[in-house]
Scaffold this active site. Structure first.
Site, short mmCIF file in Angstrom:
data_model
loop_
_atom_site.label_atom_id
_atom_site.label_comp_id
_atom_site.label_asym_id
_atom_site.label_seq_id
_atom_site.Cartn_x
_atom_site.Cartn_y
_atom_site.Cartn_z
N HIS A 1 33.16 39.27 44.91
CA HIS A 1 33.83 39.96 43.80
C HIS A 1 34.25 41.34 44.28
O HIS A 1 33.54 41.98 45.05
CB HIS A 1 32.89 40.09 42.60
CG HIS A 1 33.30 41.15 41.63
ND1 HIS A 1 32.71 42.41 41.60
CD2 HIS A 1 34.26 41.18 40.67
CE1 HIS A 1 33.28 43.14 40.65
NE2 HIS A 1 34.22 42.42 40.08
N ARG B 1 43.75 38.64 26.70
CA ARG B 1 44.20 37.46 27.44
C ARG B 1 42.95 36.72 27.95
O ARG B 1 42.44 36.97 29.03
CB ARG B 1 45.10 37.87 28.60
CG ARG B 1 46.35 38.63 28.15
CD ARG B 1 47.31 38.91 29.30
NE ARG B 1 47.92 37.68 29.79
CZ ARG B 1 47.68 37.15 30.99
NH1 ARG B 1 46.83 37.72 31.80
NH2 ARG B 1 48.28 36.04 31.37
N GLY C 1 43.38 39.87 20.55
CA GLY C 1 44.62 39.79 21.31
C GLY C 1 44.44 39.81 22.82
O GLY C 1 45.42 39.82 23.56
N SER D 1 41.41 43.35 40.55
CA SER D 1 40.13 42.65 40.48
C SER D 1 40.28 41.27 41.11
O SER D 1 41.33 40.65 41.00
CB SER D 1 39.68 42.47 39.03
OG SER D 1 39.44 43.70 38.40
N ASN E 1 36.61 44.99 42.73
CA ASN E 1 37.38 45.62 41.67
C ASN E 1 37.55 47.10 41.99
O ASN E 1 36.56 47.79 42.27
CB ASN E 1 36.67 45.47 40.31
CG ASN E 1 37.29 46.34 39.23
OD1 ASN E 1 36.84 47.45 38.99
ND2 ASN E 1 38.30 45.81 38.58
N TYR E 2 38.79 47.60 41.98
CA TYR E 2 39.05 49.03 42.11
C TYR E 2 40.07 49.42 41.05
O TYR E 2 41.04 48.70 40.81
CB TYR E 2 39.55 49.39 43.52
CG TYR E 2 38.48 49.20 44.55
CD1 TYR E 2 37.41 50.08 44.65
CD2 TYR E 2 38.52 48.10 45.41
CE1 TYR E 2 36.41 49.89 45.57
CE2 TYR E 2 37.51 47.90 46.35
CZ TYR E 2 36.46 48.80 46.43
OH TYR E 2 35.46 48.61 47.34
N ARG E 3 39.86 50.60 40.41
CA ARG E 3 40.66 50.95 39.24
C ARG E 3 40.84 52.46 39.13
O ARG E 3 40.05 53.25 39.68
CB ARG E 3 39.99 50.42 37.97
CG ARG E 3 38.56 50.91 37.81
CD ARG E 3 37.75 50.08 36.81
NE ARG E 3 36.37 50.55 36.74
CZ ARG E 3 35.41 50.14 37.55
NH1 ARG E 3 35.67 49.25 38.49
NH2 ARG E 3 34.18 50.61 37.43
#
Length: 408
Positions: free
Chosen positions: A209, A365, A363, A195, A211-213
């Site tokens: 922007h 980040r 939790g 990202s 993003n690749y997933r």
């Protein structure tokens, strides 16, 4: 022609938050509540935060790696962790290796290439590199440049995560996403993604922007059971230059057309819909492409498409920045840029699945999640651009998305 990918669209409802707040308060948004409807299959409210975090990883356009880095999401190791560690210790990854290792290798290489070229383009700023590891398996690398010569802020992050989907998340995937997952309890999964967000100083230059997933459900022996890809890229200008919009969209369309002539049209419309700021009645920017849940029996076609589009980021954006980075601008233009950045912040905190669910995940980040935010932004009460001004021209396009490339 590549085999068409099967698409399954998602429908979500998002709550609103007040839009007038100082930028100094934005980092306190960890406590922002999520009013998203939980699946009726979720057995008990204790699973909701875990479920939201996992869904952000599988469907968000935001920084999914920052959400998945929490230890609260899993209590067991994915069976593929040790095998993958051993394989990586033996030498370079090849085309005969599992898709998860190939995706990991690709996004690491892509991150390095993007960071190196953007740093060279900036000429002054340097990326700060932060790494993290999960004890359950996986790692992440976050690279951030601040107060450079060209970029006020630029961030490029990757994640590689192994874990266990809890039963509640498995049931939700079956119900809302139509995933054929047969399991009585939790199931092992793998997720990897890249990202980035870049905010230039010059208001003539647009924010971008990308993003690749990749997400994979594992069998007990570590082999993949189900897998799918998602991602996209979009451009957010403060001042509209039609030639820039055409260049960005044409670069993306040329990549889509290599695989299917309908992809650009479908993904462009999906992008326009996703990045529409509902409470403002306008889009965040001039769009690009967005897609989710792409799968096919021939995984090589899907992976080739992801690589094609990831590799098109630099040629889609760098020429625009080269053209706009040194243009003259006024204080009034800078103020308008700050107002548009305020809209960017509003979308990310109010509607973006990755940001919203990530802030609600114990939790998580937080610094990595908020990496998408600009260093500065502005909210003016009841601000309206002057009639027939360049600012008004942009708003007109944002209210009614335009087809920048002729669609036949």
């Amino acid at each position: 022609m590549a085999t068409p990918f099967r698409l399954s669209r998602l429908a979500s409802r998002y709550p609103r938050i007040p839009t007038s707040m100082p930028i100094s308060r934005l980092t306190s948004m960890q406590s922002y509540h999520s009013a998203a409807r939980a699946s009726t299959f979720v057995a008990g409210r204790k699973y909701q935060k875990t479920l939201f975090g996992l869904m952000a990883a599988t469907g968000a356009v935001g920084l999914s790696y920052s959400i998945l880095s929490t230890d609260k999401m899993t209590t067991a190791h994915c069976d593929a962790v040790n095998d993958d560690k051993q394989r990586k210790s033996q030498g370079p990854i090849t085309d005969s290796d599992p898709m998860r290792l190939r995706m990991e290798a690709f996004i690491k290489d892509l991150q390095n290439r993007i960071v190196n070229e953007i740093q060279q383009l900036d000429g002054r700023g340097e990326f700060t590199r932060t790494t993290w590891e999960r004890k359950e398996g996986g790692e992440g690398i976050t690279c951030v440049l601040s107060e450079g010569k060209v970029f006020e802020k630029a961030g490029v992050g990757i994640s590689i995560v192994y874990g266990q989907l809890p039963k509640a998340a498995v049931e939700q995937m079956r119900h809302d996403r139509g995933k054929d997952i047969e399991a009585e309890g939790s199931v092992p999964f793998f997720a990897a993604g890249i990202s980035l967000v870049m905010h230039p100083h010059n208001p003539n230059a647009p924010t971008v922007h990308m993003n690749y997933r990749y997400f994979e459900i594992e069998n007990p022996d570590g082999t993949p059971k189900l897998s799918w890809f998602g991602g996209g890229a979009d451009l957010t200008p403060s001042y509209l230059y039609e030639e820039d919009a055409v260049h960005f969209h044409q670069t993306l369309k040329d990549g889509c057309d290599k695989f299917n002539p309908n992809y650009y049209k479908d993904f462009k419309q999906w992008c326009d819909k996703y990045f529409f700021i509902k409470h403002r009645g306008e889009a965040r920017g001039i769009g690009g492409i967005f897609f989710d849940d792409l799968d096919d029996k021939n995984k090589e076609n899907v992976f080739s498409f992801i690589k094609e589009m990831g590799n098109r980021f630099l040629p889609s954006y760098v020429p625009i920045i080269e053209k706009r980075k040194n243009m003259r601008y006024t204080d009034e233009m800078k103020e308008w840029q700050q107002i548009r950045r305020g809209r960017y912040v509003e979308f990310n905190l109010v509607q973006d699945r990755g940001t919203k669910f990530g802030l609600n995940t114990p939790g998580a980040r937080i610094e990595a999640i908020l990496m998408t935010m600009p260093l500065t932004a502005r909210w003016e009460y009841m601000h309206e651009p002057a009639l027939k001004s360049r600012e008004a021209d942009l708003i007109e396009v944002l209210k009614v998305p335009r087809d920048w490339i002729p669609l036949v």
